[in-house]
Design a protein around this motif. Sequence first.
Motif, PDB file in Angstrom:
ATOM      1  N   GLN A  39      38.503  34.848  35.380  1.00 50.35           N
ATOM      2  CA  GLN A  39      37.497  35.740  34.833  1.00 50.35           C
ATOM      3  C   GLN A  39      36.547  36.172  35.940  1.00 50.35           C
ATOM      4  O   GLN A  39      35.861  35.349  36.536  1.00 50.35           O
ATOM      5  N   ALA A  40      36.536  37.461  36.205  1.00 51.69           N
ATOM      6  CA  ALA A  40      35.628  38.031  37.190  1.00 51.69           C
ATOM      7  C   ALA A  40      34.295  38.357  36.523  1.00 51.69           C
ATOM      8  O   ALA A  40      34.238  38.554  35.303  1.00 51.69           O
ATOM      9  N   PRO A  41      33.208  38.429  37.294  1.00 45.24           N
ATOM     10  CA  PRO A  41      31.894  38.744  36.712  1.00 45.24           C
ATOM     11  C   PRO A  41      31.928  40.056  35.928  1.00 45.24           C
ATOM     12  O   PRO A  41      32.397  41.072  36.428  1.00 45.24           O
ATOM     13  N   GLY A  42      31.435  40.022  34.702  1.00 40.24           N
ATOM     14  CA  GLY A  42      31.379  41.205  33.871  1.00 40.24           C
ATOM     15  C   GLY A  42      32.698  41.637  33.269  1.00 40.24           C
ATOM     16  O   GLY A  42      32.761  42.696  32.637  1.00 40.24           O
ATOM     17  N   LYS A  43      33.750  40.852  33.447  1.00 37.63           N
ATOM     18  CA  LYS A  43      35.060  41.197  32.917  1.00 37.63           C
ATOM     19  C   LYS A  43      35.571  40.111  31.976  1.00 37.63           C
ATOM     20  O   LYS A  43      35.052  38.996  31.955  1.00 37.63           O
ATOM     21  N   GLU A  44      36.584  40.455  31.216  1.00 40.73           N
ATOM     22  CA  GLU A  44      37.184  39.507  30.288  1.00 40.73           C
ATOM     23  C   GLU A  44      38.101  38.539  31.020  1.00 40.73           C
ATOM     24  O   GLU A  44      38.557  38.812  32.132  1.00 40.73           O
ATOM     25  N   ARG A  45      38.374  37.399  30.396  1.00 48.17           N
ATOM     26  CA  ARG A  45      39.287  36.430  30.966  1.00 48.17           C
ATOM     27  C   ARG A  45      40.712  36.962  30.857  1.00 48.17           C
ATOM     28  O   ARG A  45      41.107  37.494  29.816  1.00 48.17           O
ATOM     29  N   GLU A  46      41.490  36.840  31.940  1.00 49.31           N
ATOM     30  CA  GLU A  46      42.845  37.355  31.957  1.00 49.31           C
ATOM     31  C   GLU A  46      43.849  36.297  32.394  1.00 49.31           C
ATOM     32  O   GLU A  46      43.527  35.370  33.138  1.00 49.31           O
ATOM     33  N   PHE A  47      45.069  36.469  31.935  1.00 51.33           N
ATOM     34  CA  PHE A  47      46.156  35.562  32.260  1.00 51.33           C
ATOM     35  C   PHE A  47      46.593  35.743  33.704  1.00 51.33           C
ATOM     36  O   PHE A  47      46.665  36.866  34.211  1.00 51.33           O
ATOM     37  N   LEU A  85      45.832  36.607  49.569  1.00 46.16           N
ATOM     38  CA  LEU A  85      44.721  36.895  48.671  1.00 46.16           C
ATOM     39  C   LEU A  85      44.055  38.225  49.011  1.00 46.16           C
ATOM     40  O   LEU A  85      43.953  38.607  50.181  1.00 46.16           O
ATOM     41  N   ILE A  86      43.617  38.922  47.976  1.00 46.61           N
ATOM     42  CA  ILE A  86      42.925  40.195  48.105  1.00 46.61           C
ATOM     43  C   ILE A  86      41.589  40.090  47.377  1.00 46.61           C
ATOM     44  O   ILE A  86      41.414  39.225  46.517  1.00 46.61           O
ATOM     45  N   PRO A  87      40.622  40.951  47.698  1.00 51.92           N
ATOM     46  CA  PRO A  87      39.311  40.867  47.048  1.00 51.92           C
ATOM     47  C   PRO A  87      39.373  40.920  45.525  1.00 51.92           C
ATOM     48  O   PRO A  87      38.524  40.317  44.858  1.00 51.92           O
ATOM     49  N   GLU A  88      40.358  41.609  44.975  1.00 52.53           N
ATOM     50  CA  GLU A  88      40.510  41.697  43.522  1.00 52.53           C
ATOM     51  C   GLU A  88      40.834  40.355  42.874  1.00 52.53           C
ATOM     52  O   GLU A  88      40.756  40.225  41.651  1.00 52.53           O
ATOM     53  N   ASP A  89      41.214  39.359  43.666  1.00 51.78           N
ATOM     54  CA  ASP A  89      41.482  38.019  43.146  1.00 51.78           C
ATOM     55  C   ASP A  89      40.202  37.216  42.933  1.00 51.78           C
ATOM     56  O   ASP A  89      40.249  36.113  42.386  1.00 51.78           O
ATOM     57  N   THR A  90      39.071  37.731  43.370  1.00 52.24           N
ATOM     58  CA  THR A  90      37.795  37.035  43.217  1.00 52.24           C
ATOM     59  C   THR A  90      37.485  36.821  41.740  1.00 52.24           C
ATOM     60  O   THR A  90      37.433  37.769  40.966  1.00 52.24           O
ATOM     61  N   ALA A  91      37.289  35.566  41.343  1.00 51.36           N
ATOM     62  CA  ALA A  91      37.036  35.225  39.949  1.00 51.36           C
ATOM     63  C   ALA A  91      36.835  33.724  39.831  1.00 51.36           C
ATOM     64  O   ALA A  91      37.060  32.981  40.781  1.00 51.36           O
ATOM     65  N   VAL A  92      36.417  33.288  38.649  1.00 50.02           N
ATOM     66  CA  VAL A  92      36.454  31.876  38.306  1.00 50.02           C
ATOM     67  C   VAL A  92      37.809  31.607  37.680  1.00 50.02           C
ATOM     68  O   VAL A  92      38.211  32.298  36.743  1.00 50.02           O
ATOM     69  N   TYR A  93      38.526  30.627  38.206  1.00 44.13           N
ATOM     70  CA  TYR A  93      39.862  30.308  37.730  1.00 44.13           C
ATOM     71  C   TYR A  93      39.830  29.081  36.832  1.00 44.13           C
ATOM     72  O   TYR A  93      39.208  28.070  37.166  1.00 44.13           O
ATOM     73  N   TYR A  94      40.510  29.172  35.691  1.00 44.79           N
ATOM     74  CA  TYR A  94      40.563  28.102  34.707  1.00 44.79           C
ATOM     75  C   TYR A  94      42.001  27.666  34.484  1.00 44.79           C
ATOM     76  O   TYR A  94      42.898  28.499  34.381  1.00 44.79           O
TER      77      TYR A  94
END
Length: 117
Positions: A39-47, A85-94
Amino acid sequence: QVQLVESGGGLVQAGGSLRLSCAVSGRTFSSGAMGWFRQAPGKEREFVAAISWSGGTTYYADSVKGRFTISGDNAKNTVLQMNSLIPEDTAVYYCAGDPGLGRFDYWGQGTQVIVSS
């Protein structure tokens, strides 16, 4: 009951690699799957990725195919190897667990991944 704890997040440069781990404790299950979401800031959690214990089949989001690899062990711990890794991978990973009922019912607390350009 079941507890999942992620580790391995951090800050890396684009093109680098990270290895995320998810340790499982408490009650476990013999069927179902383990997976990773983000889940990236301001975005929904994605698979992101998942592995099925019954047949060892792996699944990946199109955005990470060829770059990420999910694996597991007999204790149902899971590892997500993240390469290129690319900048678009920035997120909290669960990490998450599906006990075989068709949905992920168990979740970890998350680990932050930041990819700089």
